[in-house]
Design an enzyme around this catalytic site. Sequence first.
Site, PDB file in Angstrom:
ATOM      1  N   GLY A   1       0.825  -1.213   0.000  1.00  0.00           N
ATOM      2  CA  GLY A   1       0.000   0.000   0.000  1.00  0.00           C
ATOM      3  C   GLY A   1       0.854   1.256   0.000  1.00  0.00           C
ATOM      4  O   GLY A   1       2.017   1.229   0.414  1.00  0.00           O
ATOM      5  N   CYS A   2       0.267   2.347  -0.454  1.00  0.00           N
ATOM      6  CA  CYS A   2       1.078   3.560  -0.648  1.00  0.00           C
ATOM      7  C   CYS A   2       1.631   4.112   0.654  1.00  0.00           C
ATOM      8  O   CYS A   2       2.826   4.431   0.748  1.00  0.00           O
ATOM      9  CB  CYS A   2       0.304   4.614  -1.424  1.00  0.00           C
ATOM     10  N   TYR A   3       0.806   4.211   1.687  1.00  0.00           N
ATOM     11  CA  TYR A   3       1.342   4.658   2.978  1.00  0.00           C
ATOM     12  C   TYR A   3       2.390   3.667   3.496  1.00  0.00           C
ATOM     13  O   TYR A   3       3.419   4.055   4.048  1.00  0.00           O
ATOM     14  CB  TYR A   3       0.222   4.789   4.013  1.00  0.00           C
ATOM     15  N   ALA A   4       2.101   2.382   3.326  1.00  0.00           N
ATOM     16  CA  ALA A   4       3.006   1.360   3.854  1.00  0.00           C
ATOM     17  C   ALA A   4       4.378   1.437   3.183  1.00  0.00           C
ATOM     18  O   ALA A   4       5.407   1.205   3.822  1.00  0.00           O
ATOM     19  CB  ALA A   4       2.396  -0.030   3.685  1.00  0.00           C
TER      20      ALA A   4
END
Lengths: 333, 333, 333, 333
Positions: D144-147
């Site tokens: 995921g992008c935040y991850a």
Amino acid sequence: MGIRVAVAGASGYAGGELLRLIAGHPEFDLVAATAHRQAGAPVTAVHPQLAGLDLTFAATDPATLADADLVFLALPHGESAALAAELPESVRVVDLGADHRLRDADAWSRYYGGPHAGAWTYGLPELPGQRAAIAGATRVANTGCYAVAITLALAPLIAVGAVAPADVVVVAASGTSGAGRAAKTHLLGSEVMGDLSPYKVGAHQHVPEIKQATGATGLSLTPVLAPMPRGILATVTAVPTGDADPRAVLADAYADAPFVHLLPEGAWPHTAATAGANSCHLQATVDVDSGRVIVVSAIDNLGKGAAGQAVQNANLMLGLPETTGLSTFGVAP
Amino acid sequence: MGIRVAVAGASGYAGGELLRLIAGHPEFDLVAATAHRQAGAPVTAVHPQLAGLDLTFAATDPATLADADLVFLALPHGESAALAAELPESVRVVDLGADHRLRDADAWSRYYGGPHAGAWTYGLPELPGQRAAIAGATRVANTGCYAVAITLALAPLIAVGAVAPADVVVVAASGTSGAGRAAKTHLLGSEVMGDLSPYKVGAHQHVPEIKQATGATGLSLTPVLAPMPRGILATVTAVPTGDADPRAVLADAYADAPFVHLLPEGAWPHTAATAGANSCHLQATVDVDSGRVIVVSAIDNLGKGAAGQAVQNANLMLGLPETTGLSTFGVAP
Amino acid sequence: MGIRVAVAGASGYAGGELLRLIAGHPEFDLVAATAHRQAGAPVTAVHPQLAGLDLTFAATDPATLADADLVFLALPHGESAALAAELPESVRVVDLGADHRLRDADAWSRYYGGPHAGAWTYGLPELPGQRAAIAGATRVANTGCYAVAITLALAPLIAVGAVAPADVVVVAASGTSGAGRAAKTHLLGSEVMGDLSPYKVGAHQHVPEIKQATGATGLSLTPVLAPMPRGILATVTAVPTGDADPRAVLADAYADAPFVHLLPEGAWPHTAATAGANSCHLQATVDVDSGRVIVVSAIDNLGKGAAGQAVQNANLMLGLPETTGLSTFGVAP
Amino acid sequence: MGIRVAVAGASGYAGGELLRLIAGHPEFDLVAATAHRQAGAPVTAVHPQLAGLDLTFAATDPATLADADLVFLALPHGESAALAAELPESVRVVDLGADHRLRDADAWSRYYGGPHAGAWTYGLPELPGQRAAIAGATRVANTGCYAVAITLALAPLIAVGAVAPADVVVVAASGTSGAGRAAKTHLLGSEVMGDLSPYKVGAHQHVPEIKQATGATGLSLTPVLAPMPRGILATVTAVPTGDADPRAVLADAYADAPFVHLLPEGAWPHTAATAGANSCHLQATVDVDSGRVIVVSAIDNLGKGAAGQAVQNANLMLGLPETTGLSTFGVAP
């Protein structure tokens, strides 16, 4: 005949916002707006948003300012102390700069350098007892813009012992007007639009003020420049000491504060809602994973963070209702 | 006891700005804010910038509105005529929509469709004779946002015969709030930030209104959506008929208009300077290459383009000073 | 072993984009990037988007540049002629500045001042016959960013006699990178965000170039600074001479142009769709009210308006396929 | 004859970026782009930045996709598992959604609801051993992008024991494209421009993935929506366990990672520098006041946070050099 006010350093962004607020204030008469380099120029050449204001910048001369009942100093850090020293005690002064905020001379030297000018009454009326202190003062040091946002979020929680003062983590993002009006490459529109950039990470000069105002003893502050002209969003996290409901603590602290709004549960502050206003929006929760208390606050850095707060302080110093000439309603969208 | 005002369609952007202005108006008491879908919801759930305003949206019911002295209609085009018809003549009405602007029923049918509701007094006080007409009216049709910017730039030049009415070219860019608050993909932040996009090129529904208001007989309008929340910048070019100085014509036309500012020579209008204000900034020149007259005007589409203008009209209808509760100073930067 | 290319003036925005394109070009080896003030600094200190490019700015020295097969000059107007004069004829040169664009020495003197350096082959491959001219040239003057957008929209219509050359009205808005990287107050993010501001109204130095490139004899150009880093949107209106379909004219003119896209009917160009690409998007219609032809074009001012176009010209000069190392696809949203 | 690739869910923002990258990839042939609602429409009607790409959206049909060598799934969370289950094992699959990221079925149920589809090989090549795992896999779950932003900043520090895993505080701001292309009022340009707004404070569904990927055991994540189309800036703070230099740990971890750049001391990541690229910029320091380690990372949420990363994973799965068809250079300004 109104109260005679003057603005020194009126060519910057906070100065321009002060002029706008003073022009709309029912009790104030603007008698002088001074500026170093723009002396002699029409105010509207620098602040076109004030079209119709027929005024010319004066030189920043103590004699000019001494003629006012109250003077706002919107000068760069380090310049207001010398000017203030030349103003008679009978002239009330609100300093928007940092020169008189810190009680700790060592902290001043470490972050700003040069001699410490001494602390004035701290201009955050929402702190306990501070409203009365300001009302009785002739010299008030306006709170810094980051410090306003963070202190309103954090101070009540530390004051009642709801969170530990030793481990506070803050990330706060500011609109570009907080960096001032001086032409610098990294502040060009081409650089800031579409961009988030942290700065002064790990060692920001506002940390001592924030610790002094909040009671925090350990504070990590990461400031971020955000692609918008105005606004500060501060995310404050701290470790709870017990089961106190952070919302209840904040609600109690600001029950009588006309400019601080604890939002309904589920609504989170956002900066645009405070643009042009003197308000601070707050919300708090406890993180389900980490158990940390998270408080978010939003202000307009030129409003409650600078010019709005300065007018609020001036109102108190002059015996006027705190809210005179100020709005709690933001200009949005 | 103030003048009782109500807003129908208060959940949109113009509606929110109306509520902000009314809350700050010294003579108005807000008695109702109605909204179709949000009836029952707190106003601040839709307009968080109004935190502190303790009000709930009512349903849009003529009986509720009839209780006011003056009603602002901020409804989608085509909805205000039916509602207005149910309000007693004793209730003054300012319609921010298009329903009652056009005198030409054919033009209405061509661009909007449906039956023509008939024209009301046209709400642009700066047109010759219009201030008095508005003061004597109980029904006023607010000028459209593009039409305000273009008419204030162009109408005086056509009126005195300084430019030819048959060949006017306008490119006007608007901030996104002009497109309303309905969720549409092409209005998403991801789409509009960093982007300029023309729309309805060659056939915009505002052309008949602009021709009616300005006296232009041939008009090319290209509207452009710009990456900012507020503001309209209109660039109007026309062919001069003689040697009249366009600045002199505009200066003369607006000598007594408190909200229209012809800028000093060399200064050009820009939209940010009008944000949150009811002002219009103007400048004009003659193109050295083409000989065309170029007039540029800037307004806040929600201010002088909608809510500010509506309050200005209401002031006139109610016998108040035109400027009551309105600011000429923009919130900038 | 690739073709050795160098960039003079690599610290500006066009220079940075050139470095990005050269780094991704399959046939180019970047041998030098020169900069006046930043000589000795890492390229990434100025262009952090090039992190990983291990290169230091050299001083802008003809000897350094003479070692390359092809040199891009991305210098301020007025500085490239002197430098170019010191480069041997065997080194191919693409000048992104204005020094060698104008054939008319008088027009040069009037708008730029100083002696006229003489015209080079004009670097807009999409003009009739120009692709071959560029392929045979060793000195090419890149088209200015506004001129690209306007010429691609207008030149074919004038060339076939579809519109009158004597009455062309253009309003063109540009992102802020078009104003360069020098720190100026009016280009600060605080000033440009949320703002549209016209500049050099009625007398822009690009008018002579645009007239030369398009064949227009009367041209009114109003440039507008828009709140976005990149992109130009040009709205061109002209008076048709007959019934020619402007879309058909444009389709015919650009049938073989890989970077010019006439959009499907009903779709209008917008700048974000060209960001980072070398493409130009076009659309045309006839205004139902005024009868004027309206053509809108969108480009990336740093792409097809500067660095992309320069690489396209370099490809042609070096006998490479025109599209080598260039993208037609924008980075959006 | 290249490698045949297809994109399911190609009408969203990540899908559009995938199409752009695939079109520029030297080894990929795009054989199908599917979309639920837009089936039958030209791709350029949804993605005008791809003008010139002559392709029509197909319906999202397993049979269509099964014809490719590799399929990218860019579908809403919860939709990719069902589709993936219908694809033969011989077709390699990279899922950009969340369905197959979590190993912990309970965490899945708690945050996403519904049955857990089971974990695939985790698609972050920069984690120890993960490059080889991806190269050997036929099913890869994109991070995921935040991850991505948080894990690249934090995981090495936890892995070597330099910071305590139990007390990590993250504030991460994202551009609006991270919220997708569905029309929602709070994502309108009018709402997001000039605004910072936190969301899902105290309980974000990405926390379990981040804990799994980083080894953190206590994590406070506050996500903030920022007024820019692209980019994530993550500020990660943690408590050091000893005297390890965080920069040295990160330098060591990413010595061979072509897309991760630890910036020179004193330079801090900013999002614009990564726009359009597959890079991650990192910097770290120790806070002088609190003693906390602060790591800041910047990515393009559609690049290294989604489509770029997906192509990087596909390259590894197909035995191509990791960097094929990807750029480390951002499109800035």
